[in-house]
Structures are given as C-alpha cells and as structure tokens.
Motif scaffolding. Structure first.
Motif, mmCIF file in Angstrom:
data_model
loop_
_atom_site.group_PDB
_atom_site.id
_atom_site.type_symbol
_atom_site.label_atom_id
_atom_site.label_comp_id
_atom_site.label_asym_id
_atom_site.label_seq_id
_atom_site.Cartn_x
_atom_site.Cartn_y
_atom_site.Cartn_z
ATOM 1 N N GLY A 1 15.480 61.578 17.368
ATOM 2 C CA GLY A 1 15.438 62.788 16.561
ATOM 3 C C GLY A 1 14.926 63.972 17.339
ATOM 4 O O GLY A 1 14.982 63.994 18.573
ATOM 5 N N TYR A 2 14.418 64.921 16.603
ATOM 6 C CA TYR A 2 13.981 66.173 17.206
ATOM 7 C C TYR A 2 12.537 66.442 16.813
ATOM 8 O O TYR A 2 12.127 66.181 15.690
ATOM 9 N N ALA A 3 11.784 66.966 17.764
ATOM 10 C CA ALA A 3 10.384 67.290 17.500
ATOM 11 C C ALA A 3 10.172 68.794 17.644
ATOM 12 O O ALA A 3 10.752 69.437 18.530
ATOM 13 N N PHE A 4 9.382 69.336 16.760
ATOM 14 C CA PHE A 4 8.999 70.750 16.814
ATOM 15 C C PHE A 4 7.482 70.775 16.910
ATOM 16 O O PHE A 4 6.800 70.116 16.130
ATOM 17 N N ALA A 5 6.975 71.533 17.848
ATOM 18 C CA ALA A 5 5.519 71.505 18.016
ATOM 19 C C ALA A 5 4.971 72.878 18.376
ATOM 20 O O ALA A 5 5.663 73.701 18.973
ATOM 21 N N ASN A 6 3.738 73.101 17.984
ATOM 22 C CA ASN A 6 2.976 74.259 18.433
ATOM 23 C C ASN A 6 1.835 73.750 19.306
ATOM 24 O O ASN A 6 1.136 72.814 18.926
ATOM 25 N N VAL A 7 1.669 74.362 20.454
ATOM 26 C CA VAL A 7 0.665 73.889 21.390
ATOM 27 C C VAL A 7 -0.266 75.030 21.774
ATOM 28 O O VAL A 7 0.187 76.108 22.157
ATOM 29 N N GLN A 8 -1.551 74.774 21.645
ATOM 30 C CA GLN A 8 -2.562 75.686 22.163
ATOM 31 C C GLN A 8 -3.252 74.986 23.319
ATOM 32 O O GLN A 8 -3.764 73.880 23.147
ATOM 33 N N GLU A 9 -3.257 75.609 24.459
ATOM 34 C CA GLU A 9 -3.927 75.049 25.641
ATOM 35 C C GLU A 9 -4.737 76.176 26.248
ATOM 36 O O GLU A 9 -4.221 77.001 27.005
ATOM 37 N N SER A 10 -6.005 76.246 25.862
ATOM 38 C CA SER A 10 -6.812 77.408 26.242
ATOM 39 C C SER A 10 -7.148 77.438 27.729
ATOM 40 O O SER A 10 -7.678 78.423 28.218
ATOM 41 N N ARG A 11 -6.844 76.368 28.450
ATOM 42 C CA ARG A 11 -7.003 76.405 29.903
ATOM 43 C C ARG A 11 -5.999 77.348 30.544
ATOM 44 O O ARG A 11 -6.205 77.838 31.645
ATOM 45 N N PHE A 12 -4.866 77.554 29.849
ATOM 46 C CA PHE A 12 -3.769 78.317 30.435
ATOM 47 C C PHE A 12 -3.485 79.641 29.751
ATOM 48 O O PHE A 12 -3.013 80.575 30.370
ATOM 49 N N SER A 13 -3.682 79.698 28.435
ATOM 50 C CA SER A 13 -3.104 80.828 27.714
ATOM 51 C C SER A 13 -3.828 81.107 26.411
ATOM 52 O O SER A 13 -4.399 80.209 25.795
ATOM 53 N N LYS A 14 -3.774 82.374 26.016
ATOM 54 C CA LYS A 14 -4.265 82.765 24.701
ATOM 55 C C LYS A 14 -3.198 82.529 23.640
ATOM 56 O O LYS A 14 -3.475 82.602 22.441
ATOM 57 N N LEU A 15 -1.987 82.285 24.086
ATOM 58 C CA LEU A 15 -0.864 82.169 23.154
ATOM 59 C C LEU A 15 -0.665 80.746 22.648
ATOM 60 O O LEU A 15 -1.001 79.783 23.329
ATOM 61 N N THR A 16 -0.106 80.648 21.452
ATOM 62 C CA THR A 16 0.359 79.368 20.954
ATOM 63 C C THR A 16 1.827 79.229 21.342
ATOM 64 O O THR A 16 2.630 80.105 21.063
ATOM 65 N N LYS A 17 2.154 78.139 22.007
ATOM 66 C CA LYS A 17 3.520 77.937 22.487
ATOM 67 C C LYS A 17 4.300 77.065 21.513
ATOM 68 O O LYS A 17 3.780 76.067 21.019
ATOM 69 N N LYS A 18 5.522 77.457 21.290
ATOM 70 C CA LYS A 18 6.396 76.678 20.410
ATOM 71 C C LYS A 18 7.290 75.787 21.282
ATOM 72 O O LYS A 18 7.961 76.273 22.175
ATOM 73 N N ILE A 19 7.242 74.522 20.985
ATOM 74 C CA ILE A 19 7.957 73.542 21.798
ATOM 75 C C ILE A 19 9.010 72.850 20.942
ATOM 76 O O ILE A 19 8.750 72.497 19.793
ATOM 77 N N ARG A 20 10.184 72.677 21.490
ATOM 78 C CA ARG A 20 11.209 71.866 20.817
ATOM 79 C C ARG A 20 11.684 70.820 21.798
ATOM 80 O O ARG A 20 11.877 71.116 22.965
ATOM 81 N N SER A 21 11.893 69.639 21.289
ATOM 82 C CA SER A 21 12.225 68.568 22.222
ATOM 83 C C SER A 21 12.917 67.420 21.505
ATOM 84 O O SER A 21 12.662 67.158 20.332
ATOM 85 N N LEU A 22 13.769 66.742 22.231
ATOM 86 C CA LEU A 22 14.284 65.469 21.742
ATOM 87 C C LEU A 22 13.136 64.465 21.713
ATOM 88 O O LEU A 22 12.211 64.546 22.521
ATOM 89 N N LYS A 23 13.197 63.556 20.786
ATOM 90 C CA LYS A 23 12.173 62.515 20.731
ATOM 91 C C LYS A 23 12.853 61.192 20.426
ATOM 92 O O LYS A 23 13.776 61.139 19.613
ATOM 93 N N PHE A 24 12.435 60.171 21.092
ATOM 94 C CA PHE A 24 12.997 58.863 20.775
ATOM 95 C C PHE A 24 11.912 57.801 20.815
ATOM 96 O O PHE A 24 10.840 58.022 21.400
ATOM 97 N N GLY A 25 12.202 56.679 20.194
ATOM 98 C CA GLY A 25 11.187 55.648 20.127
ATOM 99 C C GLY A 25 11.741 54.281 19.795
ATOM 100 O O GLY A 25 12.917 54.121 19.439
ATOM 101 N N ILE A 26 10.887 53.310 19.955
ATOM 102 C CA ILE A 26 11.196 51.922 19.593
ATOM 103 C C ILE A 26 10.108 51.462 18.636
ATOM 104 O O ILE A 26 8.917 51.748 18.857
ATOM 105 N N ASN A 27 10.507 50.769 17.594
ATOM 106 C CA ASN A 27 9.554 50.356 16.584
ATOM 107 C C ASN A 27 9.714 48.867 16.309
ATOM 108 O O ASN A 27 10.826 48.384 16.084
ATOM 109 N N TYR A 28 8.613 48.151 16.353
ATOM 110 C CA TYR A 28 8.648 46.718 16.041
ATOM 111 C C TYR A 28 7.568 46.432 15.006
ATOM 112 O O TYR A 28 6.442 46.904 15.118
#
Lengths: 330, 271
Positions: free
Chosen positions: B38-65
């Motif tokens: 599926g698809y993942a949507f994320a907001n990331v705050q990393e104060s080591r690098f930036s004052k901004l919140t970054k919006k991330i979009r990415s494919l995501k996959f997994g295995i479930n047992y």
C-alpha cells in the motif's frame, strides 16, 4: 472496546495538530530561529571572543514585519560574518552568503603553472587531484589541489618513494580542503611507533560548555609499509580546513617539516540546519587540536616561515619550494 | 527509574499471564500468512536538521504471520517503507527508510484480545539538498526496540452468506531501548571516546549498539492504531483493507517525531 478505539483515535488526531508548519516568512521569528541554532551549536564563541547576545541585540532591533527577504538575508549574513569563520554560511535558493575570507591580511602568492613548467620540467603526472613528479634529482613532489581521494595519494607515494628518493615534498598550498579522514591512516606509513597526531572536540549539548573532552587521534605504524625519508609540507594562507588538518597531523611526525605561511585554519567541521523558510545555515560544530593541544582554527604555524612574492614568482622562483628542496638536500 | 521498574513488572506480568494461559486448544490452532502492499503518508519532524515538518509519501509493503487458537494469538508483522521525499521545502529533502518488525502475544479476555508486544523500528534519515552538501550531520537515526501493551477486537459480520471481519487494534509502548545520535553530529555517544573514535568511522556499528539507552514513555513514545476489513474469498484465502495510524515521538534536546498513516491491501492464506 469501541470507546477505547474512539478515544485513542482522538488522542492520535490531537498529535497531528502540532505538526502543521509551513514555509512562513516572519523576519523576527526567522532571525530568532537562526540566532538560536547558531547559539546552541557554534563551537568557537570563546575562541573568537564574540558576544553573540550583543549580536542579537544589535540586529533584532533592525527587524520589523516589513523587512524584506533580502534585508533579512543580509542581516543574518552580517551576524555570521562577525564570527570570522570560513565554514559558516547562509544559503537560500537564490544565493549564498557569509563565506569569511580567511586570507584577509595575507599576501598569498602561489603558481601551480610555474612549478609544472620550471620545477617539474623533467616531466610530471596528473592523477585526480594530484600532480606529481621528481624535482631536483632525488626529491619527489606531490601537489594536492583538493583533499579528496586520499587513497590515490597513498598509491602515488607508495609507488614512487623508492631508495633513490631521499625526500618528499607535499604541497597543500591554496588547497581549500575536503576530506582529511584518511590522514591518520596514511601517516602510519611514516611512523615507527604509535603517535598522537591531534584531537577532535565535538559539541555535546546546546550550552557553551557542552563539549567533549579532546578525543585523541593516533597514527598507528603500518607493519607492511614504512618510509623513513624526510618530508616537507608546503602551506600557505590558502591551505584551509582539511588541508590545515593534514598540515597539523603531519607536523606531529618527527620526520616532517612545515614550510611556508601559516595555514588558513578552518578547524571546524560544519553542520547544516534548515530554517522554517527553507534557508540553510551552516556553522562549525567541532574543533581540531594539533598534537600540542592548540586549536587549528586560526591556522597551523610553519616551522620555517617563507613568503612568496609576485616579483619572485615572475622571475620563475618559488621561494617556499626552494626552501623545501634546500632542507631535503641538507 | 521507579517508573521503569513498575512498567517492566507490569509487562512481565501481562506477558507471563498470556503465556501460561495460552496452552489450551492447541489442536485448533490456525496459521495465517499474508502479504500487504500500500501507500504510506507521513509527517516527520527532525529537529537535528530542520524547523520544518516534512511530508513524506512512500510505498509500503509487509509480510504478516499469525498463529491463533480460541484463547491465544501471536502475530508477527514485518513492514518496510522507504524512498520518501519532502514536498515542503526546496532547501532540504528528507530521505527515509523505515523497516519495522512487530511481534504481539495476545490472550482472549471476554470478547477482546489483550497482551503485550515487542516492536523494533528503525527510522533512518539521509537528507539531501540542492543548496549544500551535508557536513558533520549528514544522517540521523532513531532505532527503538519497544515493549508495550496491545488491545485488539474482532467483529464477525455475515452479509448475504459472506463472512466479513472488522478488526481494530492499538498498541502503546511502555519501555524502549533507544539509540539516537549524540548532539550535533551523526556519531553515537559511545563513539566519542578516545578508544572508539576514528575519523574513518571504523567501528561505528559496535558503538551504535553500545549507545542504546533504556527509556520510558517520557523519552520515547510509540503508539499505533489499526482498523481493517477482511473478506473471506474462499475457505483458505481472504483479502483485507487496512488503515494504520502511528506516532513515534522522541523527547530529547533534539526531539523528533514521525506520524504516519497507511492504507494497505493484504491477501492472506489460512490453513
């Protein structure tokens, strides 16, 4: 269970709210972000004897809501310039500012063309950033234009330092820096025993006193390769950052002599941080000390101070290189 | 430290209770394995690098047992997302990799599943910029192994003779082993010692492991919630539509926060 899920969802959505930031332009807020990042991360406030609070007071009062982007950029650059650090910079998508010129006040005279034509007239090779060949019969010369691919530098001197070569000249004049990480490893080819070549200090927190103790770095003798030829390292005020590191580490080796001008310094490693309008501020966050425990931020002093002049270069004479040859011939 | 002790004892109690009570009805054990994409949507705050919140979009996959009988359930899930990019700023782009392993052991209590989980999440951030090459802080990492509590509930619905299962679960970390870079640069704290430090970064991996700290929720919090609808295609095969929402939050001098939402589709085989 369903009430629990609803409750947890509400809590989760609540966490989202404080994530909503964007590319805003609010000059006072941006200056505060900028000032705070520098305040909490810059390592040389004491070394440079700069009162950063006074810099804030002087500049914050210039800021009003109608301050333009260009004016704000200039104010931030002016603040950084007060630190007199060539590693500090401010970048926007349209321009770069605040590269302090560490050569100010020095007469830097250097001509690579002169060396290639007058001193390496018997022939030379160029491998990557390295120009090398024999000068004055039995002295090998390697010029490093940029501190990159140091493994190539190791290959060059390992191939050419045979028993017919009595000395090595390493020329890092007007070398603006790059990567010096491999220097302690390559120095292992020139030492008989474990030798302390310098120390790193890193910021360890946001307060002024938050620094690590000096972390000493050693050259460990290479059991496979060893050279005992004398070495002269040529430096001038244009030798900055990684080439200053290199000069400082070489200076710790007994068989090495430094000739030329004091280096440009640049002992700081810089980190970058993005402000909320997308500009990136870079400042020095680590320091490097020579083997005697002196910060190299203001430069590495040569053992023999020699200055080239444009007149002498015009006559085909590089006084620094001549001194190196003289020392190695003695 | 007192909080840590209480949390640890609570967890130990929950997990041991589940284990002791989970030996019934082993003959009725069902095994299910599936893949999710599926698809993942994320907001990331990393104060080591930036004052901004970054919006991330990415494919995501997994295995479930999962392995389940009428009283106990074990779920092992492995997920991966990466190749994120920021749309917030031209200054600095975040590049993220986020592998995650989650194991849960649950015991049926009335109509609910209650138990504990172990989760291992790595958030690796390698920012890049068209304005500047990175210097002393080119990378950040948040490596967390967490223990916590998990609650789950399933509803079985039959529509025109077809079985549909609606499920929801949530989990909340109580105690974590957390590895983060030291202040201002990418090195772990254990690397900034004379016997460990090398400019060539040799030996960095072992220092990473040694730099971990056990922290409670006041330093690192991980919370997840998942809702899904499962449709039984055949006796052995089912399909699932999943919505996940999760927050990982580091509270320190240089805080970081990752808030993500996934929409995944899964196909599962059950014996």
């Amino acid at each position: 269970m369903k009430y629990l899920i609803i409750l947890l969802t509400v809590i989760n959505v609540g966490c989202v709210k404080d994530l909503s930031t964007g590319l805003d332009f609010d000059p006072p807020t941006l200056y505060d972000e900028f000032w705070e990042y520098v305040d909490e991360n810059y390592i040389y406030f004491d070394e440079k004897q700069v009162d950063w609070d006074s810099v804030y007071i002087a500049n914050a009062q210039k800021l009003i809501a109608s301050t333009t982007e260009e004016q704000l950029f200039d104010i931030m650059v002016e603040s950084l310039m007060s630190l007199k650090d060539g590693h500090n910079a401010l970048r926007s998508p349209s321009k770069v500012g605040a590269f302090y010129d560490f050569r100010n006040g020095y007469n830097v005279q250097f001509s690579a063309e002169l060396i290639d034509s007058a001193y390496l007239s018997a022939g030379f090779e160029i491998d990557g950033n390295y120009t090398h060949g024999v000068v004055a019969d039995s002295i090998y010369y390697i010029r490093i234009d940029r501190m990159q691919q140091l493994h190539l530098f190791m290959d060059i001197y390992r191939e050419n330092l045979d028993s017919n070569i009595k000395g090595l000249v390493i020329d890092v004049r007007s070398n603006g820096g790059g990567d010096s990480n491999l220097v302690p490893t390559l120095l292992g080819d020139f030492v008989d025993s474990r030798t302390h070549v310098g120390s790193y200090i890193e910021k360890s927190g946001p307060n002024r006193a938050d620094e690590t103790d000096p972390i000493r770095v050693f050259a460990e003798p290479n059991s496979q390769v060893h050279f005992d030829q004398e070495i002269v390292v040529l430096t001038n005020r244009g030798s900055y950052s990684a080439s200053s590191y290199m000069a400082a580490m070489f200076k710790a080796i007994p068989s090495v002599t430094l000739v030329g001008q004091v280096t440009g310094g640049g002992g700081g490693g810089n980190s970058n941080f993005e402000l909320s309008n997308g500009w990136i501020v870079s400042v020095s966050v680590s320091d490097f000390l020579d083997a005697a425990g002196r910060s190299i931020e203001h430069g590495v002093e040569p053992d023999y101070e020699i200055n080239n002049t444009s007149e002498r270069l015009g006559l085909g004479i590089d006084d620094m290189l001549d001194k190196a040859i003289e020392l190695l011939n003695d | 430290m007192k909080n840590c002790t209480i949390i640890t004892l609570t967890l130990a109690f929950i997990l041991s209770f589940s284990t002791l009570q989970g030996q019934d009805n082993l003959n009725d054990t069902r095994h299910t394995i599936g893949v999710e994409l599926g698809y993942a949507f994320a907001n990331v705050q990393e104060s080591r690098f930036s004052k901004l919140t970054k919006k991330i979009r990415s494919l995501k996959f997994g295995i479930n047992y999962s392995k389940e009988n009428i009283t106990t359930k074990q779920v092992l899930a492995v997920h991966y997302m990466g190749l994120g990019s920021s749309q917030s700023s031209k200054g600095l782009l975040f590049n993220l990799i986020r592998p995650e392993v989650n194991y849960a052991y649950l015991r049926k209590y009335k109509m609910n599943w209650v138990g504990g989980f172990f989760n291992s999440t790595t958030l690796l951030n390698m920012p890049k910029s068209s304005l500047v090459g990175f210097g002393n802080n080119p990378i950040s990492y948040t490596i967390a192994q967490s223990l916590g509590i998990r609650l789950e509930r399933d509803y079985d619905i039959s529509i025109k003779g077809k079985n549909i299962q609606v499920s929801g679960w949530s989990q909340f970390s109580l105690l974590s082993h957390l590895i983060r870079p030291a202040y201002g640069h990418p090195y772990p704290e254990a690397f900034l010692n004379e016997d460990a430090f090398s400019p060539t970064q040799a030996g960095l991996a072992s220092s990473l492991v040694k730099s971990g700290k056990v922290v409670s929720v006041n330093k690192y919090m991980s919370f997840k919630i998942s809702l899904s609808i499962s449709y039984q295609i055949t006796d052995h095969v089912s399909a699932k539509l999943i919505y996940n929402s999760y927050v990982d939050k580091v509270r320190s001098i240089q805080p970081a926060q990752f808030w993500g939402q996934d929409v995944l589709v899964g196909v599962y085989y059950r014996n």
